[in-house]
Design a protein around this motif. Sequence first.
Motif, PDB file in Angstrom:
ATOM      1  N   GLU A 103      -7.080  -5.163   1.779  1.00 20.87           N
ATOM      2  CA  GLU A 103      -7.157  -3.830   2.125  1.00 20.87           C
ATOM      3  C   GLU A 103      -7.761  -3.063   0.713  1.00 20.87           C
TER       4      GLU A 103
ATOM      5  N   LEU B 235      -5.990  -2.482  -2.795  1.00 17.35           N
ATOM      6  CA  LEU B 235      -4.502  -1.563  -2.575  1.00 17.35           C
ATOM      7  C   LEU B 235      -3.992  -2.309  -1.560  1.00 17.35           C
TER       8      LEU B 235
ATOM      9  N   ARG C  47       1.148  -6.248  -9.846  1.00 21.28           N
ATOM     10  CA  ARG C  47       0.848  -4.998 -11.060  1.00 21.28           C
ATOM     11  C   ARG C  47       1.890  -5.523 -11.719  1.00 21.28           C
TER      12      ARG C  47
ATOM     13  N   TRP D 173     -13.848   8.712  -0.127  1.00 20.48           N
ATOM     14  CA  TRP D 173     -13.164   7.483  -0.506  1.00 20.48           C
ATOM     15  C   TRP D 173     -11.734   7.154  -0.329  1.00 20.48           C
ATOM     16  N   GLY D 174     -10.841   7.545  -0.130  1.00 19.50           N
ATOM     17  CA  GLY D 174     -10.034   7.187   0.024  1.00 19.50           C
ATOM     18  C   GLY D 174      -9.144   8.052  -1.077  1.00 19.50           C
TER      19      GLY D 174
ATOM     20  N   GLY E  69      -8.071   0.642  -0.883  1.00 14.50           N
ATOM     21  CA  GLY E  69      -7.320   1.678  -0.800  1.00 14.50           C
ATOM     22  C   GLY E  69      -7.920   2.639  -1.447  1.00 14.50           C
TER      23      GLY E  69
ATOM     24  N   HIS F  62     -10.775   0.042  -5.544  1.00 16.17           N
ATOM     25  CA  HIS F  62      -9.558  -0.426  -5.854  1.00 16.17           C
ATOM     26  C   HIS F  62      -8.779  -1.266  -4.414  1.00 16.17           C
TER      27      HIS F  62
ATOM     28  N   SER G  26      -2.309   6.418  -8.702  1.00 15.13           N
ATOM     29  CA  SER G  26      -2.793   5.193  -8.547  1.00 15.13           C
ATOM     30  C   SER G  26      -0.937   4.180  -7.388  1.00 15.13           C
ATOM     31  N   GLY G  27      -1.035   2.728  -7.683  1.00 16.19           N
ATOM     32  CA  GLY G  27      -0.096   2.254  -7.111  1.00 16.19           C
ATOM     33  C   GLY G  27       1.619   2.594  -7.084  1.00 16.19           C
TER      34      GLY G  27
ATOM     35  N   PHE H  22       0.665  -2.004   0.502  1.00 19.80           N
ATOM     36  CA  PHE H  22       2.580  -1.746   0.282  1.00 19.80           C
ATOM     37  C   PHE H  22       2.712  -2.423   1.570  1.00 19.80           C
TER      38      PHE H  22
ATOM     39  N   ILE I 103      -5.640   1.961 -11.929  1.00 20.88           N
ATOM     40  CA  ILE I 103      -5.216   2.465 -12.553  1.00 20.88           C
ATOM     41  C   ILE I 103      -4.134   2.976 -13.064  1.00 20.88           C
TER      42      ILE I 103
ATOM     43  N   ASP J 148      -2.576  -4.594  -5.933  1.00 22.65           N
ATOM     44  CA  ASP J 148      -2.766  -3.593  -6.542  1.00 22.65           C
ATOM     45  C   ASP J 148      -4.164  -4.533  -7.790  1.00 22.65           C
TER      46      ASP J 148
END
Lengths: 342, 519
Positions: free
Chosen positions: A248, A270, A5, B150-151, A250, A268, B173-174, A272, A306, A283
Amino acid sequence: MKVSRGKRFWGGVGLAAVGLVVAATSMAPGSLAFSKNNKETQHVTSSVVQAQGPEVVLQVPWGPEKEALGRVDGDESASVGPMSFAIGQDGSVWFLDQSKFRLARFGKNGFEREVGIGSETFQDVEIASDGSFVLLDRLVERAVVVMAPSGNIVERIPVQGEGIEDAGLVTAMWLDASGVWLEHLHTHRVRVLDENLRPCERQVLRGREVAEGRDVLGARDDRGNVSLWIEDRMGGNGRQVVVSAPEEIGRIIWLQSDPYGNIYAAFHLLAFDPDDPARGVVDRNYGLRYDKNLQETGKWLSPWTIRQWEQYREVRVQSDGTVWQMGFEDGGVVVARWRWEA
Amino acid sequence: MKKGRVVLGGASALVLLAVSAVAAPPLMSRDDIICRAKSGVGFSYYWGGACWCASGCSPNFSCPAGSCSGNCPNCTHYGQYGADCSGYVTKIWQIPNPISVSTCGHGPYVASMYTKTSSYWTVISRNSLQPGDSMASSAHVLLYEQGDPWGSLVAYEARGCSSGIVRNWRTCSGDYVAARRINLGTPCACTPGAKENRGCGQCGTQSRTCGSNCQWEGWGACTGQGPCAAGTSEKRNCCDCGTQSRSCTSSCQWAEWSACDGPDPEGGTLSCDTGEPGPCAEGRIRCVQGCKTCRRVVDPTPELCDEVDNDCNGQVDDGHPTELGDPPPAFAATLVDHSIPVVMHHGEQATVWAAFRNDGSKRWNKNEIWLGATTVDAEAALYDPESWAAYDIAALLDTDVEPGQVGVLTWSIRAPEKGQSSQQTFRLMDPSGSWLRCPSPELQVTVRLSAFGRRAEDGGLADTQQGGENADPSSGCACHHVRAPASWSWAGWLLFALYLGAWASRFSDRSSWRPEDRR
């Protein structure tokens, strides 16, 4: 494919980039303005087409001016940008610029007009065919407000009621031909206003409507796998698919169908670093189109995900299948779209 | 990061270091964390603040919620209670020390600190989030309650000045990093090896032991129980219409069954036959001591003259009942007067009479009422074949007698040819030939017999007994016992004849008379 990101942002100031479709992959670390990259490509099979895009429709900078959009940088609190956006019938874009207490419309020539909303706690907006606005405040007023194009409030109903025990658990609001729906924890939807935007007897149904009395639902497991399935309101469960995603997942961002029964799903992606749970390694946003039998027919990729600035509505789909996304960048807000070849 | 500088700047940092060296966050369960989080919902966002009032897991707004305006940190807060995001999480987690949510004071941690592992929490994978864990970015921290399909997640957070402390669905967010507080679990509940007893079940007892993990093990079996639960009761049917109950004592033992009893079947309207005579035969089915029993409707009463077996002895109007019933029998009579010789010669004939009052409800018709002789013994029955209609019928009524009037029957008797006395009982008979039974329809006659030419020469008495024991006292008759002279001269006999003649003439012009007329 891994996308970091922090390395994705673009150089230049792009307010003039409305309608621009630029294919590029360069990144400009540390830049504060808009990226020039707004399209990614991916190999697709012959039966699965890739959407045309992303096509950047709008780029609006952050700022206090009326030609800019507001945001809140949290300091021991949540950071928020415009919580939602909507597409006008003429293709203009309405932003729920709640931190500046307004709805702001932008067109191809930039800022066009604004309507005061008197509150900074609205989180979603829909636009009716007559230009009325439907606004959602989940947390403070816990109300759905109908506002005339002039900004006068013409209706206000409580969010909580049958089907919604806690207004804070509303996960979406949308307007369709039958009225205004609120969704509770992505499980069931509740019709709260009729097609004339008048209060009505609440109707509670599962999932999100596809077509022909069928609804679509989705679920993610704790390993990042996502399943989608169809429920026939008369005939029970229908087809189920496990989403094929390159990384994966998220979370599911959005599910919506068009009048033909095609289903559009946004995810999304996401992930790690297993050795460092604080370090993200994937991301990005990913979209799939399915036919009414959940056969995959199209896909798209988006570099915008996001950010630290929270938003309530990230994606919406027009009746012709065009997918819209509002993304936040350091320099401002980007609205992009993906369209499908006829 | 302004907040971090504010909170940790200068002396505060030294305080933090000192506190950290001795701090010991209490053992907390995940439920404890969520409970404290819930109790803050509705209080205001208070930049730099961290206290609110709770009532259990609910907010207690007897402490004013406060209000926030402006853009923090340059915002304005009114009121004492409220919290910012890190103050909220720190107060809920009770780090570094145990602390009440109502104790104001922000604590030493800011949001960005929760993105890195520390002495009191550990950064974890997002996929392992559980209730009570935190999610933090460089500017914000919140508490995870649950995931959604939905996570995304449902969180408790001090969101910001305009929203306050809320529970809401949201995305992260991440930038957000998950973390878990240390010392999660259930606080030590007991001393290892300790035992505890308690009552259980039906006056039983059970025990448990404190395990090596300082938590109570499960309760053991409940022993020593009684057959019932104290205070309960049970009921059962008995015989064929009754129920009885018993209650369980405080020592969980059954008390004795109560008496068997129950309501009368069909409300006591079912008829039955008691098997007794007379009116006592009519019965109703009753529930007596739980059993169906036929009980008479009417109890026996002293016999009346009414053609009813009042005393239920199987005989109607027996014993010459003197009291008339209402209505009286069709035929009933009371002897009011009579004339009988006391002494007769063997073979002598004498004319006698008796006056009976018609106490029945029907008229006595001429020739239908007979005077019968109850003793059929030619030697001792005073039978006079010349005048009697039959050997057992001494006379017939020769006039009609209305109810209440007196009828007189006259007949003759003949003394037997031998013996010293003769007895006979004369009784009225109704038109069907049945004896009248009451009140005194009979005349008992005992005549002394003499073989010589004069009566009662031995000076004895000729006895009559009227209709049983009771003659009508209202009659005023002086002839119940007629004493004959012990020695009769011819003059005496003449006077006696005149006396009888006077009596006879008294009735000669009247076929009947009323006793009242005589008064």
